[in-house]
Enzyme design. Structure first.
Site, PDB file in Angstrom:
ATOM      1  N   ASP A   1       4.543   6.761 -12.150  1.00  0.00           N
ATOM      2  CA  ASP A   1       5.135   5.662 -11.379  1.00  0.00           C
ATOM      3  C   ASP A   1       4.229   4.446 -11.336  1.00  0.00           C
ATOM      4  O   ASP A   1       3.050   4.555 -11.613  1.00  0.00           O
ATOM      5  CB  ASP A   1       5.256   6.105  -9.925  1.00  0.00           C
ATOM      6  CG  ASP A   1       6.450   6.990  -9.697  1.00  0.00           C
ATOM      7  OD1 ASP A   1       6.537   7.533  -8.602  1.00  0.00           O
ATOM      8  OD2 ASP A   1       7.287   7.122 -10.597  1.00  0.00           O
TER       9      ASP A   1
ATOM     10  N   LYS B   1       9.012   2.263 -10.784  1.00  0.00           N
ATOM     11  CA  LYS B   1      10.095   1.461 -10.208  1.00  0.00           C
ATOM     12  C   LYS B   1       9.531   0.558  -9.141  1.00  0.00           C
ATOM     13  O   LYS B   1       8.542   0.869  -8.490  1.00  0.00           O
ATOM     14  CB  LYS B   1      11.137   2.384  -9.603  1.00  0.00           C
ATOM     15  CG  LYS B   1      10.521   3.429  -8.723  1.00  0.00           C
ATOM     16  CD  LYS B   1      11.513   4.497  -8.366  1.00  0.00           C
ATOM     17  CE  LYS B   1      10.790   5.502  -7.497  1.00  0.00           C
ATOM     18  NZ  LYS B   1      11.308   6.778  -7.444  1.00  0.00           N
TER      19      LYS B   1
ATOM     20  N   MET C   1       7.335   1.583   3.042  1.00  0.00           N
ATOM     21  CA  MET C   1       8.253   0.628   2.407  1.00  0.00           C
ATOM     22  C   MET C   1       8.836  -0.346   3.422  1.00  0.00           C
ATOM     23  O   MET C   1      10.025  -0.658   3.389  1.00  0.00           O
ATOM     24  CB  MET C   1       9.397   1.392   1.711  1.00  0.00           C
ATOM     25  CG  MET C   1       8.907   2.204   0.530  1.00  0.00           C
ATOM     26  SD  MET C   1      10.184   3.261  -0.162  1.00  0.00           S
ATOM     27  CE  MET C   1      10.070   4.690   0.889  1.00  0.00           C
TER      28      MET C   1
HETATM   29  N1  SAH Z   1       5.327   9.709  -1.909  1.00  0.00           N
HETATM   30  C1  SAH Z   1       4.525   8.609  -1.418  1.00  0.00           C
HETATM   31  C2  SAH Z   1       5.379   7.510  -0.835  1.00  0.00           C
HETATM   32  C3  SAH Z   1       6.276   6.872  -1.835  1.00  0.00           C
HETATM   33  S1  SAH Z   1       7.201   5.582  -1.142  1.00  0.00           S
HETATM   34  C4  SAH Z   1       3.531   9.119  -0.380  1.00  0.00           C
HETATM   35  O1  SAH Z   1       3.607  10.277   0.053  1.00  0.00           O
HETATM   36  O2  SAH Z   1       2.637   8.363  -0.036  1.00  0.00           O
HETATM   37  C5  SAH Z   1       6.224   4.202  -1.545  1.00  0.00           C
HETATM   38  C6  SAH Z   1       5.569   3.641  -0.312  1.00  0.00           C
HETATM   39  O3  SAH Z   1       4.412   4.381   0.016  1.00  0.00           O
HETATM   40  C7  SAH Z   1       5.063   2.239  -0.466  1.00  0.00           C
HETATM   41  O4  SAH Z   1       6.091   1.290  -0.351  1.00  0.00           O
HETATM   42  C8  SAH Z   1       4.107   2.167   0.674  1.00  0.00           C
HETATM   43  O5  SAH Z   1       4.786   2.035   1.898  1.00  0.00           O
HETATM   44  C9  SAH Z   1       3.494   3.536   0.645  1.00  0.00           C
HETATM   45  N2  SAH Z   1       2.217   3.568  -0.118  1.00  0.00           N
HETATM   46  C10 SAH Z   1       1.947   4.274  -1.209  1.00  0.00           C
HETATM   47  N3  SAH Z   1       0.671   4.090  -1.612  1.00  0.00           N
HETATM   48  C11 SAH Z   1       0.118   3.266  -0.724  1.00  0.00           C
HETATM   49  C12 SAH Z   1      -1.188   2.707  -0.570  1.00  0.00           C
HETATM   50  N4  SAH Z   1      -2.189   2.987  -1.417  1.00  0.00           N
HETATM   51  N5  SAH Z   1      -1.399   1.874   0.468  1.00  0.00           N
HETATM   52  C13 SAH Z   1      -0.415   1.582   1.320  1.00  0.00           C
HETATM   53  N6  SAH Z   1       0.819   2.084   1.235  1.00  0.00           N
HETATM   54  C14 SAH Z   1       1.091   2.913   0.234  1.00  0.00           C
END
Ligand code: SAH
Length: 478
Positions: A253, A275, A388
């Site tokens: 991703d 995406k 998000m």
């Molecule tokens: N499966 C992932 C989440 C996917 S949805 C998890 O468990 O973390 C994607 C969202 O995750 C982003 O829009 C943001 O809100 C958050 N996210 C992922 N990586 C991040 C990071 N390094 N710092 C801040 N937010 C993050």
């Protein structure tokens, strides 16, 4: 090599331990695990021996025959003191090989650092020259040899007898076991499915040619759905790392950090299926279908996702297709963004004085901002972590206030959490939207709402490289 390494069967053999301190207790513990009959000689026993009661017999130091029949004797004098020379001589006279803790010159044998994944055991020695180096190396091996390797070794042991007459020689054995250790059966054992692995191994043995190759079989692929964590590669799990080393192809991703991709096996094929919000590079069903196709070609497919695959990761949807087509798969959890970001921003998500619960919600629905159950988010003594949420930050904060949130409730936004370019912006439900714009945040971000945000003032420990440049308005700053 000035000492000969060997693994000794001490079951029901008499072994002497001389000393009553913590080190002697450790020796008793290990010897007991190896099945020895332990003779302990000491004036006094430290408290560590309380849990070892019944595992050893006490000997009388005044007894001239005390060491009769001992194969080995461990001397564990307190604080590196010299051992009693007369006792040492008596042990040797009785025919025992002796070891004196930390004194290789006085020892017939030395005690290695041991990594125990029974039946797999790794013993390390520096010949007594640098015991701490040996221990450090052992710590490294801990990370390289996962706990499941014991299961794998036991599995191999269980198959040996059935295989005995079937293979023609060493080359055939090599071919057979390489295939097993490098394939889905080993993976099953490492992941804890011992019954499945055993059954599959029996099938392999039944269907193998004398030269060790499978009878007319084509290799069956498999899929690893792996959480890569929020960015810092140090937060990968051991299992994630191992699966990354053995994948033939990786589907990744946008959110998987490049420093993590660097750790995927070099020659693995890389397919970007990333995406952005509302701009899906590959629809979920197509990702599922692609994985089915690759696995059917016999490939080991790594589906690498940011954070944890089952937390707002749609990992569940992707593997439904695999289950439907009976493609073997496994799921490896990762550090989810809320956990990673809060830790690296110095904000405990729960805290006895401020929050007893924490909810994870997504701020983005299929079509624009999501309809959230606002009253459940507004519960007192609760932290809310929004994934998000940046694109609709202003709306989210307005809605919270419209449903009764105190405008002064602290809020933190962590962008690029756990990475070198992490930025944290703090404010309140009333001010945070403006501050986020001011700071030029673009995401990915986690929004943390609740009183716990105040703790950052004292608990912030992580200093990313860029934070100073952007500044970090403290809670309450305007
Ligand atoms: N499966 C992932 C989440 C996917 S949805 C998890 O468990 O973390 C994607 C969202 O995750 C982003 O829009 C943001 O809100 C958050 N996210 C992922 N990586 C991040 C990071 N390094 N710092 C801040 N937010 C993050």
């Amino acid at each position: 090599m000035n000492r000969l390494p060997l693994f000794l069967d001490v079951k029901a053999r008499r072994i002497g331990v001389i000393g009553g301190g913590p080190l002697a207790a450790r020796r008793v513990e290990t010897l007991f695990r190896a099945g020895a009959e332990i003779l302990l000689a000491a004036d006094e026993l430290s408290h560590e021996f309380e849990v070892l009661r019944g595992k050893f017999r006490r000997g009388d130091l005044a007894d001239a025959e005390i060491f009769a029949g001992c194969a080995l004797c461990y001397f564990a004098p307190e604080d590196g003191a010299a051992p009693d020379a007369e006792l040492l001589a008596r042990a040797r006279a009785a025919g025992a090989l002796v070891n004196v803790a930390d004194q290789p010159k006085l020892s017939d044998f030395i005690v290695p650092s041991v990594l125990d994944r029974s039946p797999l055991v790794v013993a390390i020695s520096t010949g007594g020259e640098a015991p701490l180096l040996g221990r450090m190396l052992k710590a490294r091996l801990e990370t390289l040899i996962p706990a499941g390797y014991g299961r794998l070794a036991a599995l191999a042991g269980s198959g040996r007898a059935a295989l005995a007459g079937k293979l023609t020689g060493h080359g055939a054995r090599l071919r057979f076991w390489e295939r097993i250790y490098d394939g889905p059966i080993a993976e099953m054992a490492l992941a804890g499915d011992e019954a499945g692995a055993r059954a599959a191994l029996e099938r392999e043995i039944a269907a193998c040619e004398p030269d060790g190759s499978p009878r007319g079989a084509t290799r069956r692929g498999e899929v690893y759905l792996v959480g890569a964590g929020p960015g810092d590669p140090d937060l990968l799990t051991f299992r994630a790392f191992r699966l990354m080393q053995q994948a033939d192809v990786v589907l990744y991703d946008r959110l998987v950090d490049p420093s993590i991709m660097d750790r995927v096996r070099r020659d693995a094929e890389r397919i970007y299926v990333g995406k952005r919000r509302s701009d899906h590079a590959l629809p979920q069903e197509e990702i599922g279908e692609l994985m089915v196709r690759l696995a059917r070609e016999g490939k080991r497919v790594l589906r690498l996702k940011g954070g944890d695959p089952f937390i707002f990761g749609r990992g569940g949807e992707e593997i439904e297709k695999l289950a439907e087509h009976r493609i073997p798969f496994q799921v490896c959890p990762g550090v989810t963004a809320a956990a990673g970001c809060s830790a690296y921003a110095g904000i405990p998500l729960t805290h006895r004085d401020y929050a007893q619960s924490c909810v994870f919600v997504t701020g983005h629905g299929r079509e624009g901002p999501i309809e959230l159950d606002w009253s459940s988010l507004l519960r007192p003594r609760q932290t809310v972590a929004i994934y998000m949420g940046l694109a609709h930050l202003a709306v989210l904060m307005q809605e919270l206030q419209r449903h009764g949130a105190d405008p002064a409730t602290p809020v933190a936004i962590v962008e690029n959490g756990t990475r070198a370019n992490q930025i944290t912006v703090t404010g309140t439900v009333a001010t945070i939207a403006g501050k986020a714009v001011e700071a030029g945040l673009r995401g990915p971000t986690i929004i943390i709402i609740g009183q716990v945000v105040r703790l950052r003032d004292t608990l912030n420990w992580y200093s990313p490289k860029t934070e100073a440049k952007h500044g970090d308005a403290k809670f309450g700053d305007e």
